[in-house]
Motif scaffolding. Sequence first.
Motif, mmCIF file in Angstrom:
data_model
loop_
_atom_site.group_PDB
_atom_site.id
_atom_site.type_symbol
_atom_site.label_atom_id
_atom_site.label_comp_id
_atom_site.label_asym_id
_atom_site.label_seq_id
_atom_site.Cartn_x
_atom_site.Cartn_y
_atom_site.Cartn_z
ATOM 1 N N GLY A 4 0.654 -1.433 0.310
ATOM 2 C CA GLY A 4 -0.313 0.111 0.214
ATOM 3 C C GLY A 4 0.972 1.258 0.006
ATOM 4 N N GLU A 5 0.324 2.082 -0.610
ATOM 5 C CA GLU A 5 0.771 3.784 -0.807
ATOM 6 C C GLU A 5 0.993 4.159 0.789
ATOM 7 O OE1 GLU A 5 0.200 6.823 -3.345
ATOM 8 O OE2 GLU A 5 -1.089 5.853 -3.600
ATOM 9 N N ALA A 6 2.524 4.532 1.508
ATOM 10 C CA ALA A 6 2.760 4.772 2.736
ATOM 11 C C ALA A 6 3.260 6.399 2.820
ATOM 12 C CB ALA A 6 3.841 3.814 3.210
ATOM 13 N N TYR A 7 3.263 6.182 3.885
ATOM 14 C CA TYR A 7 3.549 8.284 4.178
ATOM 15 C C TYR A 7 3.783 7.831 5.907
ATOM 16 C CZ TYR A 7 0.516 8.817 0.086
ATOM 17 O OH TYR A 7 0.186 9.213 -1.553
ATOM 18 N N TRP A 8 4.560 9.231 6.040
ATOM 19 C CA TRP A 8 5.292 10.061 7.233
ATOM 20 C C TRP A 8 4.203 11.026 7.425
ATOM 21 C CZ3 TRP A 8 10.942 9.249 6.002
ATOM 22 C CH2 TRP A 8 11.458 7.636 5.841
#
Length: 159
Positions: free
Chosen positions: A13-17
């Motif tokens: 899945g698209e991962a973000y901080w």
Amino acid sequence: MSIRPHLLHRDEGEAYWFTGNLVTVKVAGTQTRGQLTVVEFVNPPGFAPPLHRHQLEDEMFYVISGAAVFHCAGEELTAGPGDFVHLPVGIPHTFVVGADEPLRVLQITTPAGFDGFVAEAGAPATERRLPDPAPIDPVALGHAAHRHGIELLGPPPGR
């Protein structure tokens, strides 16, 4: 665009901080006809988001591991693994992650849109881990929140 079934494994899945957390988008609004968003959050021990109110969506959490105390409508809801918390639209709320371990939850919002807030206010994660501690720009966060129907109301209780 046709809507298709899909499978995401644990580290997909698209991962973000985002605000000091790791957020992985499991299903975006574009995949649900705008009906809901599901993201996996990993919050560090002791994390607490600002007191805020979603003006457009209900927010729900399914706790996978760790613990947190959710504050909503004058109630304190203590949740641990296997627990489910529903925070209705329009009601100010926050939560405080326990001090002993990270909190890992599936967060569901309906209707969709929270994934857009995360993408705008966060940064793509270069690794699947909690980000290094860094200051958060409250003005930029406030502007992004406003554009996504989230009203930031102040610090969490006791902060």
